[in-house]
Design a protein around this motif. Sequence first.
Motif, short mmCIF file in Angstrom:
data_model
loop_
_atom_site.label_atom_id
_atom_site.label_comp_id
_atom_site.label_asym_id
_atom_site.label_seq_id
_atom_site.Cartn_x
_atom_site.Cartn_y
_atom_site.Cartn_z
N LYS A 148 0.82 -1.22 0.00
CA LYS A 148 0.00 0.00 0.00
C LYS A 148 0.85 1.27 0.00
N GLY A 149 2.16 1.11 -0.03
CA GLY A 149 3.05 2.27 -0.11
C GLY A 149 3.50 2.81 1.21
N LEU A 150 3.16 2.17 2.32
CA LEU A 150 3.61 2.63 3.63
C LEU A 150 4.99 2.06 3.92
N GLN A 151 5.73 2.73 4.81
CA GLN A 151 7.03 2.25 5.21
C GLN A 151 6.90 1.29 6.40
N THR A 152 7.89 0.43 6.54
CA THR A 152 7.94 -0.48 7.68
C THR A 152 9.32 -0.38 8.33
N ALA A 153 9.35 -0.59 9.65
CA ALA A 153 10.61 -0.56 10.38
C ALA A 153 10.54 -1.61 11.48
N VAL A 154 11.70 -2.09 11.89
CA VAL A 154 11.79 -2.96 13.06
C VAL A 154 12.69 -2.25 14.07
N LEU A 155 12.19 -2.14 15.29
CA LEU A 155 12.88 -1.44 16.37
C LEU A 155 13.06 -2.46 17.49
N SER A 156 14.24 -3.08 17.53
CA SER A 156 14.40 -4.27 18.36
C SER A 156 15.46 -4.12 19.44
N ASN A 157 15.12 -4.57 20.64
CA ASN A 157 16.12 -4.82 21.66
C ASN A 157 16.71 -6.20 21.38
N ASN A 158 17.90 -6.23 20.82
CA ASN A 158 18.50 -7.52 20.50
C ASN A 158 19.96 -7.53 20.93
N PHE A 159 20.72 -8.50 20.48
CA PHE A 159 22.07 -8.70 21.01
C PHE A 159 22.96 -9.33 19.95
N TYR A 160 24.25 -9.33 20.22
CA TYR A 160 25.20 -9.97 19.33
C TYR A 160 25.34 -11.45 19.69
N LEU A 161 25.49 -12.28 18.67
CA LEU A 161 25.77 -13.70 18.86
C LEU A 161 27.28 -13.90 18.95
#
Length: 957
Positions: A148-161
């Motif tokens: 539909k033309g909208l943007q998406t983002a992921v905002l994650s608390n994550n970590f290094y392996l």
Amino acid sequence: MYIRRLCWPSRLQCAWRAAVLRHVQCRQQGAHRWKHLGCGTYRAVIFDMGGVLIPSPGKVAAEWEVRNQIPPGTILKAFVKDGEDGIWMRFMRGEIKTDDFLQEFGRVCSEISKTTVPVDSFFSLMTSKQMARPFPVMTQAISQIRAKGLQTAVLSNNFYLSNGKSFLPLDRKQFDVVVESCVEGICKPDPRLYQLCLQRLGLQPSDSIFLDDLGPNLKAAASLGIHTIKVDDPETAVKELEALLGFPLRMGIPNTRPVRKNMEIPKDALQTYLKNLLGSGGPGPLELLQFDHGQSNPTYYIKWADHQLVLRKKPPGALLPSAHAVEREFRIMRALAKAGVPVPTVLDLCEDSSVVGTPFYLMEYCPGLIYKDPSLPGLDPSHRRAIYTAMNKALCTIHSVDLKATGLEFYGKQGDYLPRQVQTWTKQYRAAETTTIPAMERLIQWLPLHLPQEQRTTVVHGDFRLDNLLFHPEKPEVLAVLDWELSTLGDPLSDVAYSCLAHYLPSSFPLLRGFSDQDVRQLGIPSAEEYFRMYCLHMGIPAIENWNFYLAFSFFRVAAILQGVYKRSLTGQASSATAGQSGKLAEFMSNLAWDFATKEGFRIFKEMPVTKPVTRSHHVWSRAQGLLSPTGMRRHSSVPEASPAHATKGALVLSPEGLSPRVRTLYGRLQQFMEQQVYPAEPELQRHQASADRWSPSPLMEDLKDKAKAEGLWNLFLPLESDPEQKYGAGLTNVEYAHLCEVMGTSLYAPEMFNCSAPDTGNMELLVRYGTEEQKARWLIPLLEGRVRSCFAMTEPQVASSDATNIEASIREEDGVYVINGRKWWISAALCLWYPQVKSRVAFGKPLVEQGTILADIAQSRVEIEQARLLVLKTAHLMDVAGNKAAALEIAMIKMVAPSMAYRVIDRAIQAFGAAGLSGDYPLAQFFAWARALRFADGPDEVHRLAVARMELKPRA
């Protein structure tokens, strides 16, 4: 210009107020009306990862704690301990490395729970592909948002392996912006992370929607002006997101796609037919989509005015005899609807091929959920179990239909269902055969000779599996059973077995997905054995014993079907775009079928009555009716009879196929782990063993230990008799463990990976049996967790001390402890085979394999291995049914036989390899050294020979 500047803000303010008013009205009158009001003012959707796109760490932790008997809430308490300065938050900010985190996090968890917590096992599970699989409903929503033309983002608390990469098990291409806490050095709910995301999106807070499962994170976003959605359930969250965005995020008609070019049907003729059947449809063109599942009869979705319909037709072109009988499908569904079986409402059968090219029938479209992935990703374990229970009950409903009352008593022939089915599918396979498949040839011979007696005749669906069921969208209830093409009257157990196919197929299998590479206990899905028992309980019938035959038959039938699909794909008649893959899959299925045929053969063999037992002369063997005489003396019989108390472990299991279903599953997982993890790692482990770091544990070995723990392949050795509550080990009998040892024994490194290597095993069993609680806490638990290793001081320099009566070391009690004074050396555990060669090497003008001496060596080695193997199994069996003391003779004999056998066999193999066998290029020299060492490890041969001789010469009662 001045006037326009004054007016423009005024219009904007009005529009904003109108949008707010519509939003309030929508929230008050029901979110479902929002999309009709056309409120689409948002420009981006921001997703959290854990708990939104994949299962949350907290949810994974809760399931893991139950399975590992860790106090509930331990992991979550450790997550939040010390707040922003806590170990978890520091790890997500990228401030500490994985190894340091695991060590410190383990300490925190152990303090909280007052017990040792194997956090490395939890971490392996949390980051595994199985647990980090994205929720399909969210993946689909992201695709629709972007469309539909909208943007998406992921905002994650994550970590290094540990490999230096961040943990983000998502397709980065799905997102315009990816913001990771470990990369940026800040975590939610720090507002700076949200502002960074908005800055990269180029948007204001009011332009975006943020989805998270944690209240503090949502509160921080809302304080900036971002609209938020609390995610407790992905399905519910997507519905709320649809209301806010004003357009659907799930496919309008699930599991459909544009009609494939070679499956198109004439719309004009179809529309004329529909007008004659249903009356005028009103304005608007006819909409046509094709369902993307199903391999046989093409199935279409039709939208015509207010009508939503499903059309199912025969495929075009020449067809195999009696196949694709849509006429039978129509008849059976019309009859079953009257009997209360959940089926779609059928409307009409059209046998006039001039309408759409082939005969077809029409039914009403029933909205609901079709689960194409049988592992049910995105659902919690209890929901998965409920789905499979509903599936089981639906099958019982079908099998309970009164044939006479429904007019179905002549729907098929009564009796001899299995012989006819074997004959039918053999013919179908022959008609579609493109190449010879050896397993199919064996099955075609074997199946008619091993047909079970048919107990009942019922309606059978013929293709009963999860993706042929339509479920209620909000509860585990079957709304409709689809695809009745293969239905007839027959043996209902064939349906039960067929519905368990997914249990034996991997998740990567094309066309028919399974979950054999996943842990059903963790998923919450009933095992195949549980599913069979559930069916028997619902139907009120005795337990099924010959289910291996039905599984063999089911896989045979699927192999024949896949061969037919492949044959149609060669002529362009197949309804599925992936049909071309089915050729090689037919052979895979037939091999699986033959595996079950073999298992059924072993079951029959084991249940054959025992004839007169083989006995030795009277001075060696006493009465052969049992193991112990009434006076307590040992009885000698090659086929001992188990006492009722040991009925479940009374049979001498000579082959893995004879193991219990639980242990067979364990055996299969162990084999898979060896093939996928152990064997590929051996070269690196060997290099470490020869390096300057050999006195330190191998990082690769430690990593493989973690993986083994995560797979449940840990501490398999503790015998059931020592650990009856299965508090410490897997609860296996000696015979069961012997078969697993045979698999582990194919690699020098494998036993340690599974924490099943000597002398740890013996020392741990000693502590389990006789250790105090303090000793167990200090030594046993670390040993069981693999955090420490134990040693065995074996030899004294001046005396042959393997026989405990010869040792010179002294022991005395001093201040409540025992002090041992003596000198020991060759301390074990202080650290941390022929066919291709004889075929390729040439001597005297011909391959070694053609040399008489080599052939003789191979034969002799095969015989010696099998003799030793049988003696091991017999010894383990006696230990299980009569106890270790009663098995003392066999224990002593096998300690003589096994190391010497290995020594001789390896020696012959080295001879075949020549000088290469002595080099480090092959493991034979290392094998040879270990085999020789084993002849000392538990006492030299002479000691065991003496023990055997003494027992043989002991007077018999």
